[in-house]
Design a protein around this motif. Structure first.
Motif, PDB file in Angstrom:
ATOM      1  N   ARG A  77       0.610  -1.216  -0.025  1.00  0.00           N
ATOM      2  CA  ARG A  77      -0.090  -0.010  -0.007  1.00  0.00           C
ATOM      3  C   ARG A  77       0.779   1.243   0.004  1.00  0.00           C
ATOM      4  N   VAL A  78       2.309   1.111  -0.018  1.00  0.00           N
ATOM      5  CA  VAL A  78       3.153   2.226   0.111  1.00  0.00           C
ATOM      6  C   VAL A  78       3.896   2.501  -1.206  1.00  0.00           C
ATOM      7  N   CYS A  79       3.995   3.687  -1.663  1.00  0.00           N
ATOM      8  CA  CYS A  79       4.668   3.906  -3.070  1.00  0.00           C
ATOM      9  C   CYS A  79       5.683   4.801  -2.950  1.00  0.00           C
ATOM     10  N   LEU A  80       6.911   4.350  -3.107  1.00  0.00           N
ATOM     11  CA  LEU A  80       8.097   5.302  -3.086  1.00  0.00           C
ATOM     12  C   LEU A  80       8.154   6.455  -4.331  1.00  0.00           C
ATOM     13  N   LEU A  81       8.354   7.506  -4.086  1.00  0.00           N
ATOM     14  CA  LEU A  81       8.654   8.543  -5.025  1.00  0.00           C
ATOM     15  C   LEU A  81      10.021   8.371  -5.388  1.00  0.00           C
ATOM     16  N   ASP A  82      10.495   8.139  -6.546  1.00  0.00           N
ATOM     17  CA  ASP A  82      11.614   7.642  -6.727  1.00  0.00           C
ATOM     18  C   ASP A  82      11.992   8.283  -8.246  1.00  0.00           C
ATOM     19  N   PRO A  83      13.221   9.056  -8.212  1.00  0.00           N
ATOM     20  CA  PRO A  83      13.466   9.676  -9.481  1.00  0.00           C
ATOM     21  C   PRO A  83      14.063   8.544 -10.522  1.00  0.00           C
ATOM     22  N   ALA A  84      14.347   7.356 -10.130  1.00  0.00           N
ATOM     23  CA  ALA A  84      14.796   6.546 -10.960  1.00  0.00           C
ATOM     24  C   ALA A  84      13.779   5.238 -11.290  1.00  0.00           C
ATOM     25  N   ALA A  85      12.468   5.459 -10.854  1.00  0.00           N
ATOM     26  CA  ALA A  85      11.484   4.678 -11.155  1.00  0.00           C
ATOM     27  C   ALA A  85      11.193   4.533 -12.711  1.00  0.00           C
ATOM     28  N   ALA A  86      10.744   3.499 -13.018  1.00  0.00           N
ATOM     29  CA  ALA A  86      10.607   2.931 -14.560  1.00  0.00           C
ATOM     30  C   ALA A  86       9.071   3.729 -14.978  1.00  0.00           C
ATOM     31  N   LYS A  87       8.074   3.946 -13.949  1.00  0.00           N
ATOM     32  CA  LYS A  87       6.967   4.313 -14.067  1.00  0.00           C
ATOM     33  C   LYS A  87       6.704   5.667 -13.567  1.00  0.00           C
ATOM     34  N   ASP A  88       5.804   6.587 -14.283  1.00  0.00           N
ATOM     35  CA  ASP A  88       5.470   7.768 -13.743  1.00  0.00           C
ATOM     36  C   ASP A  88       4.142   7.659 -13.004  1.00  0.00           C
ATOM     37  N   LEU A  89       4.316   8.412 -11.887  1.00  0.00           N
ATOM     38  CA  LEU A  89       3.044   8.520 -11.104  1.00  0.00           C
ATOM     39  C   LEU A  89       1.547   9.095 -12.112  1.00  0.00           C
ATOM     40  N   ALA A  90       0.567   8.105 -11.799  1.00  0.00           N
ATOM     41  CA  ALA A  90      -0.600   8.361 -12.271  1.00  0.00           C
ATOM     42  C   ALA A  90      -1.808   8.576 -11.413  1.00  0.00           C
ATOM     43  N   PRO A  91      -2.959   9.462 -11.790  1.00  0.00           N
ATOM     44  CA  PRO A  91      -4.045   9.431 -10.698  1.00  0.00           C
ATOM     45  C   PRO A  91      -4.582   8.079 -10.241  1.00  0.00           C
ATOM     46  N   GLU A  92      -4.387   6.965 -11.141  1.00  0.00           N
ATOM     47  CA  GLU A  92      -5.156   5.887 -10.719  1.00  0.00           C
ATOM     48  C   GLU A  92      -4.196   5.070  -9.219  1.00  0.00           C
TER      49      GLU A  92
END
Ligand SMILES: C[S@@+](CC[C@H](N)C(=O)[O-])C[C@H]1O[C@@H](n2cnc3c(N)ncnc32)[C@H](O)[C@@H]1O
Length: 208
Positions: A77-92
């Protein structure tokens, strides 16, 4: 319509609380209170002095435990905001995650990837686009996308690398991306411009 208030966790990764971080955390606390969300400052060292203005916020919780302990059994249930993540944050992502995790680190230029300290813990990651943001900006953008759901990530109004002009002779360029307010100016924590000017004056004085 705004969805349920989210929890924004900033895992404090420095030993001390510098004046820049303090202003950033105060801004996160004030906006969390205004938007019915929660702000947890986690992993605080035992001798950490929580500034009274921060404790006064109804949205704020100081935690000595780290995020892994706080969310044991609910890691997905926890999302890390990570400048190196493969996917961008989305409203869903507002449906998938209840809590959003950020590195309590000052921005640096070039970025040193200290977010990797949190990446190692195995939380699912999302990027907020290609540019480095300050921690309060990263929380602001995340809230706009997953909680307010007014706009998607690429529709948030941004200003990259703004120049702060103090007077005819003094200015400084900030190496970060900011959200802009209704006046078109970058949104910064209260007192931050004055602190940046003071620090700039100090470094000039140190030259003599
Ligand atoms: C000032 S940034 C730190 C970036 C830093 N240079 C580093 O060493 O990782 C503080 C936090 O904001 C979040 N953040 C900033 N920009 C981001 C971006 N473009 N995408 C995802 N998260 C970001 C991350 O959680 C990061 O740990």
């Amino acid at each position: 319509m705004a969805s349920a208030g989210k929890t924004f966790i900033v895992e404090h990764l420095d030993e001390e609380l510098g004046p820049w971080s303090e202003l950033e955390y105060l801004a996160i606390a004030a906006e969390s209170e205004e938007t019915n969300s929660k702000f947890i400052l986690s992993c605080l060292p035992p001798n950490f002095q929580v500034p009274p203005a921060l404790s006064a916020s109804k949205a704020f919780t100081a935690e000595h435990r780290g995020v892994e302990e706080l969310y044991a059994g609910q890691k997905s249930r926890v999302c890390l905001l990570d400048p190196a993540a493969a996917k961008d944050l989305a409203p869903e992502d507002g449906e998938t995650f209840d809590a959003f995790l950020f590195g309590g680190i000052l921005g640096d230029d070039p970025p040193r990837d200290r977010t990797s300290e949190l990446r190692k813990k195995g939380f699912e990651g999302r990027r907020l686009g290609p540019k480095q943001m300050t921690t309060d900006t990263a929380v602001r953008v995340t809230r706009i996308v997953v909680q307010d759901k007014i706009v998607s990530l690429d529709q948030v109004p941004y200003l990259d690398f703004p120049e702060l002009k103090f007077n005819d002779h003094e200015s400084t360029q900030m190496p970060f991306r900011y959200v802009t307010g209704a006046d078109g100016k970058p949104i910064m924590p209260k007192g931050m411009v004055e602190l940046i000017q003071k620090d700039a004056d100090k470094s000039v004085d140190d030259l003599f």
